[in-house]
Write a protein that holds these residues in place. Structure first.
Motif, PDB file in Angstrom:
ATOM      1  N   GLU A   1       6.051   3.216 -10.822  1.00  0.00           N
ATOM      2  CA  GLU A   1       7.408   3.737 -10.804  1.00  0.00           C
ATOM      3  C   GLU A   1       8.441   2.630 -10.658  1.00  0.00           C
ATOM      4  O   GLU A   1       9.483   2.643 -11.330  1.00  0.00           O
ATOM      5  N   SER A   2       8.151   1.643  -9.810  1.00  0.00           N
ATOM      6  CA  SER A   2       9.097   0.544  -9.628  1.00  0.00           C
ATOM      7  C   SER A   2       9.177  -0.319 -10.877  1.00  0.00           C
ATOM      8  O   SER A   2      10.255  -0.766 -11.270  1.00  0.00           O
TER       9      SER A   2
ATOM     10  N   GLY B   1       1.093   4.969  -8.046  1.00  0.00           N
ATOM     11  CA  GLY B   1       2.313   5.619  -8.524  1.00  0.00           C
ATOM     12  C   GLY B   1       3.565   4.861  -8.152  1.00  0.00           C
ATOM     13  O   GLY B   1       4.484   4.722  -8.972  1.00  0.00           O
ATOM     14  N   THR B   2       3.610   4.335  -6.926  1.00  0.00           N
ATOM     15  CA  THR B   2       4.775   3.556  -6.502  1.00  0.00           C
ATOM     16  C   THR B   2       4.897   2.264  -7.296  1.00  0.00           C
ATOM     17  O   THR B   2       6.005   1.865  -7.690  1.00  0.00           O
TER      18      THR B   2
ATOM     19  N   GLY C   1      11.105   1.591 -13.542  1.00  0.00           N
ATOM     20  CA  GLY C   1      12.513   1.712 -13.191  1.00  0.00           C
ATOM     21  C   GLY C   1      13.315   0.457 -13.452  1.00  0.00           C
ATOM     22  O   GLY C   1      14.513   0.531 -13.744  1.00  0.00           O
TER      23      GLY C   1
ATOM     24  N   SER D   1       7.828  -1.578  -1.976  1.00  0.00           N
ATOM     25  CA  SER D   1       7.924  -0.664  -3.114  1.00  0.00           C
ATOM     26  C   SER D   1       8.397  -1.353  -4.384  1.00  0.00           C
ATOM     27  O   SER D   1       8.265  -0.787  -5.478  1.00  0.00           O
TER      28      SER D   1
END
Length: 275
Positions: free
Chosen positions: A197-198, A193-194, A201, A95
Motif C-alpha cells: 500500500e505504501s 499489505g502495508t 501510494g 509503514s
C-alpha cells in the motif's frame, strides 16, 4: 624560485592539456553517438541494417550480463531494505518502508546497477573486440572497401545495448524489489499489505519511465565510450588493455554525472508526493 615557477608552469600546462583532451574526447563521443544513431535509422529504413549482427550482440550481451546483474541486484535489495528499515524504525515510520524501498530502487538502483553491468561486462568486451580489430587493421580494411566501421560494427552494438539495457532494468527492479519485500515482510517488520500500500501510494508511472529513460541513456553512453576507445586503440595488446581500462573508468564517471543531472531535472519537473 625559478624551479618553483617552472614546476607550477609545467603543472598548469599539464592541466590545460588534460582539459583540451577531455573536450576533444567529449566531442568525439558525441559525434560517434550521432553517427551511430543516424546509421541505425537510415539503415533500418533502407533495409540495410545488419540484423544478424544485432541479434548476435543481443545474445552476447544477455549471456555476459544477465546472471551477474541478477546476482548484484539481490544483495542490493537486501542492503537497501536493511538500511531503510533501520532508519524507519528509529523515527517510527515503518509503514513507509515499502514506498522508500520501491521508489528508490526503481528510480536510482535499477538503472545504475544495469549501467554498471553494461559498462563493466558488456562495455569491456566490446572495447576489447573493437580494439583487437583496430590493432589487426581490420577496421582499416573495412574503410578501404568503402564500408564504415561505425555502420558495420558500432551501430548494431548500440541498438542491441539500448534494448538489453531496458530489459535488464526491469529485471533488476523486479529482483531487488522482490528481495526487499521478502526480507521486510519475512522478518515481520510490517505486513505485506502495508508494504504494498505504501509503495502504490507513493510510486508513479513516471518513475518507470524515468528508469527506462536512464537505461537508454546509460546504455548508449557505455557502448559509445567502449566503441570509441576500442576504435582509437593503437599499438599492440597493451594498447587494447589500456583502452579497456580507460573505457570502464570513463563510463562509470560519465554515468554518475549524467545520473545526477537526470535525477535533478526529474525532481524539478515532475510533481512529487503521495498519489
Amino acid at each position: 624560485m625559478t624551479a618553483v615557477l617552472l614546476g607550477g608552469r609545467s603543472m598548469f600546462d599539464n592541466l590545460t592539456g588534460r582539459m583540451k583532451d577531455g573536450i576533444k574526447t567529449t566531442g568525439s563521443l558525441m559525434i560517434l553517438a550521432a553517427e551511430s544513431m543516424r546509421f541505425i535509422v537510415t539503415d533500418i529504413i533502407s533495409r540495410r541494417f545488419s540484423w544478424s549482427e544485432f541479434l548476435l550482440q543481443c545474445l552476447f550481451m544477455t549471456r555476459v550480463s544477465l546472471l551477474p546483474t541478477i546476482l548484484v541486484s539481490i544483495p542490493f535489495g537486501i542492503i537497501t531494505s536493511v538500511q531503510i528499515g533501520a532508519a524507519a524504525n528509529q523515527i517510527g515510520a515503518q509503514s513507509f518502508i515499502g514506498a522508500v524501498n520501491g521508489v528508490g530502487i526503481l528510480r536510482q538502483g535499477a538503472p545504475l546497477v544495469t549501467s554498471l553491468m553494461i559498462a563493466g561486462a558488456v562495455g569491456s568486451a566490446i572495447c576489447s573486440d573493437l580494439g583487437a580489430r583496430t590493432v589487426r587493421e581490420e577496421t582499416d580494411a573495412l574503410m578501404v572497401m568503402g564500408i564504415s566501421p561505425i555502420q558495420r560494427l558500432v551501430a548494431p552494438r548500440v541498438l542491441a545495448a539500448l534494448l538489453i539495457s531496458m530489459l535488464l532494468t526491469v529485471i533488476v527492479a523486479m529482483s531487488a524489489m522482490t528481495t526487499a519485500f521478502a526480507l521486510v515482510v519475512g522478518t515481520g517488520q510490517i505486513s505485506a499489505g502495508t508494504y504494498l500500500e505504501s509503495f502504490v501510494g507513493l510510486a508513479q508511472p513516471t518513475d518507470l519511465y524515468l528508469a527506462e529513460l536512464k537505461a537508454l541513456i546509460f546504455g548508449l553512453i557505455a557502448v559509445v565510450v567502449a566503441a570509441h576507445k576500442g576504435l582509437q586503440a593503437r599499438g599492440g595488446p597493451k594498447a587494447v588493455a589500456d583502452a579497456v581500462n580507460q573505457a570502464v573508468v570513463l563510463s562509470v564517471i560519465l554515468l554518475a554525472v549524467v545520473n545526477v543531472g537526470i535525477t535533478q531535472v526529474y525532481v524539478m519537473l515532475v510533481p512529487q508526493g503521495v498519489a
